[in-house]
Design a protein around this motif. Structure first.
Motif, mmCIF file in Angstrom:
data_model
loop_
_atom_site.group_PDB
_atom_site.id
_atom_site.type_symbol
_atom_site.label_atom_id
_atom_site.label_comp_id
_atom_site.label_asym_id
_atom_site.label_seq_id
_atom_site.Cartn_x
_atom_site.Cartn_y
_atom_site.Cartn_z
ATOM 1 N N GLU A 94 0.828 -1.213 0.000
ATOM 2 C CA GLU A 94 0.000 0.000 0.000
ATOM 3 C C GLU A 94 0.857 1.255 0.000
ATOM 4 O O GLU A 94 0.540 2.237 -0.680
ATOM 5 N N THR A 95 1.970 1.230 0.736
ATOM 6 C CA THR A 95 2.888 2.372 0.752
ATOM 7 C C THR A 95 3.491 2.583 -0.628
ATOM 8 O O THR A 95 3.574 3.720 -1.116
ATOM 9 N N GLN A 96 3.884 1.503 -1.286
ATOM 10 C CA GLN A 96 4.471 1.610 -2.617
ATOM 11 C C GLN A 96 3.455 2.114 -3.639
ATOM 12 O O GLN A 96 3.793 2.926 -4.507
ATOM 13 N N VAL A 97 2.226 1.661 -3.537
ATOM 14 C CA VAL A 97 1.174 2.119 -4.455
ATOM 15 C C VAL A 97 0.933 3.613 -4.258
ATOM 16 O O VAL A 97 0.846 4.374 -5.234
ATOM 17 N N ARG A 98 0.848 4.066 -2.996
ATOM 18 C CA ARG A 98 0.652 5.503 -2.737
ATOM 19 C C ARG A 98 1.817 6.321 -3.282
ATOM 20 O O ARG A 98 1.617 7.386 -3.872
ATOM 21 N N THR A 99 3.038 5.818 -3.126
ATOM 22 C CA THR A 99 4.215 6.528 -3.637
ATOM 23 C C THR A 99 4.174 6.632 -5.152
ATOM 24 O O THR A 99 4.437 7.695 -5.722
ATOM 25 N N LEU A 100 3.822 5.542 -5.823
ATOM 26 C CA LEU A 100 3.732 5.557 -7.278
ATOM 27 C C LEU A 100 2.603 6.472 -7.751
ATOM 28 O O LEU A 100 2.755 7.199 -8.737
ATOM 29 N N LEU A 101 1.488 6.482 -7.039
ATOM 30 C CA LEU A 101 0.400 7.399 -7.378
ATOM 31 C C LEU A 101 0.860 8.848 -7.276
ATOM 32 O O LEU A 101 0.558 9.673 -8.147
ATOM 33 N N GLN A 102 1.592 9.165 -6.222
ATOM 34 C CA GLN A 102 2.103 10.525 -6.066
ATOM 35 C C GLN A 102 3.084 10.877 -7.177
ATOM 36 O O GLN A 102 3.073 11.992 -7.696
ATOM 37 N N ALA A 103 3.917 9.926 -7.571
ATOM 38 C CA ALA A 103 4.878 10.172 -8.653
ATOM 39 C C ALA A 103 4.152 10.423 -9.967
ATOM 40 O O ALA A 103 4.516 11.344 -10.714
ATOM 41 N N CYS A 104 3.125 9.634 -10.265
ATOM 42 C CA CYS A 104 2.355 9.834 -11.505
ATOM 43 C C CYS A 104 1.675 11.194 -11.500
ATOM 44 O O CYS A 104 1.672 11.903 -12.519
ATOM 45 N N ALA A 105 1.087 11.565 -10.369
ATOM 46 C CA ALA A 105 0.433 12.875 -10.274
ATOM 47 C C ALA A 105 1.453 13.989 -10.444
ATOM 48 O O ALA A 105 1.199 14.986 -11.128
ATOM 49 N N HIS A 106 2.625 13.829 -9.851
ATOM 50 C CA HIS A 106 3.676 14.845 -9.971
ATOM 51 C C HIS A 106 4.122 14.990 -11.426
ATOM 52 O O HIS A 106 4.274 16.108 -11.923
ATOM 53 N N ILE A 107 4.322 13.881 -12.109
ATOM 54 C CA ILE A 107 4.743 13.925 -13.517
ATOM 55 C C ILE A 107 3.686 14.630 -14.352
ATOM 56 O O ILE A 107 3.995 15.534 -15.139
ATOM 57 N N SER A 108 2.432 14.241 -14.194
ATOM 58 C CA SER A 108 1.352 14.837 -14.964
ATOM 59 C C SER A 108 1.247 16.334 -14.691
ATOM 60 O O SER A 108 1.157 17.149 -15.617
ATOM 61 N N ASN A 109 1.274 16.719 -13.417
ATOM 62 C CA ASN A 109 1.183 18.136 -13.057
ATOM 63 C C ASN A 109 2.375 18.923 -13.572
ATOM 64 O O ASN A 109 2.233 20.047 -14.049
ATOM 65 N N HIS A 110 3.558 18.355 -13.459
ATOM 66 C CA HIS A 110 4.759 19.049 -13.918
ATOM 67 C C HIS A 110 4.727 19.265 -15.430
ATOM 68 O O HIS A 110 5.102 20.334 -15.920
ATOM 69 N N LEU A 111 4.272 18.271 -16.167
ATOM 70 C CA LEU A 111 4.200 18.423 -17.613
ATOM 71 C C LEU A 111 3.162 19.472 -18.011
ATOM 72 O O LEU A 111 3.379 20.248 -18.939
ATOM 73 N N ASN A 112 2.038 19.515 -17.303
ATOM 74 C CA ASN A 112 1.054 20.561 -17.568
ATOM 75 C C ASN A 112 1.662 21.938 -17.310
ATOM 76 O O ASN A 112 1.477 22.867 -18.094
ATOM 77 N N PHE A 113 2.383 22.071 -16.194
ATOM 78 C CA PHE A 113 3.031 23.340 -15.871
ATOM 79 C C PHE A 113 4.071 23.702 -16.937
ATOM 80 O O PHE A 113 4.141 24.846 -17.389
ATOM 81 N N THR A 114 4.886 22.728 -17.342
ATOM 82 C CA THR A 114 5.927 22.976 -18.339
ATOM 83 C C THR A 114 5.311 23.443 -19.653
ATOM 84 O O THR A 114 5.809 24.378 -20.290
ATOM 85 N N LYS A 115 4.238 22.790 -20.064
ATOM 86 C CA LYS A 115 3.577 23.155 -21.309
ATOM 87 C C LYS A 115 3.059 24.594 -21.241
ATOM 88 O O LYS A 115 3.277 25.390 -22.154
#
Length: 153
Positions: A94-115
């Motif tokens: 569960e900890t690993q899943v939450r960490t991966l979810l946060q990483a995916c959200a961070h990547i998506s948000n960062h790419l939106n910001f970069t664009k």
């Protein structure tokens, strides 16, 4: 061969592969080519993949959690050490899943910001070039951002 010798060979091979990445052989970009290019399609595809992974993992990564905890409780209640181990494994998962979810959200948000940031930068540069004025008779003064390099030669 000693560890140091093997390690040096592995590092040299990795450095050689990195220097050849992109087919440039580690040299500077060719004259007229950009060394930093943001393609909206590429950002969009990566952001979409991260968003898709986030949505799929949010549901799929947790579907066995309740059943695993129920099994762990049952095993612990019957005196099996495997129950505590299963509970620990489930907690780690569960900890690993939450960490991966946060990483995916961070990547998506960062790419939106970069664009958005790159678009704002391009718009600002275009506006600054319009201030310079027309570069040819009949030109309205708008210079495409892709032509900027002509002004710095």
């Amino acid at each position: 061969m000693s560890f140091e010798g093997e390690w040096a060979a592995v590092k040299a091979a990795a450095a050689m592969r990195l220097n050849q990445a992109g087919g440039t052989g580690g040299s500077t970009p060719a004259k007229g080519s950009a060394d930093y290019v943001i393609e909206d399609d590429d950002l969009g595809a990566i952001g979409h993949a991260a968003y898709g992974l986030f949505n799929g993992l949010q549901a799929g990564g947790k579907h066995a959690g309740a059943a695993s905890e129920t099994a762990a409780s049952g095993l612990k209640g019957d005196g099996f050490d495997a129950g505590a181990a299963l509970s620990e494994v489930n907690g780690t998962w569960e900890t690993q899943v939450r960490t991966l979810l946060q990483a995916c959200a961070h990547i998506s948000n960062h790419l939106n910001f970069t664009k958005k940031s790159a678009k704002a930068d391009d718009d600002w540069i275009a506006a600054q070039l319009r201030i310079v004025g027309p570069v040819a008779p009949g030109d309205d003064g708008a210079v495409p951002v892709s032509k900027i390099s002509q002004f710095f030669r």
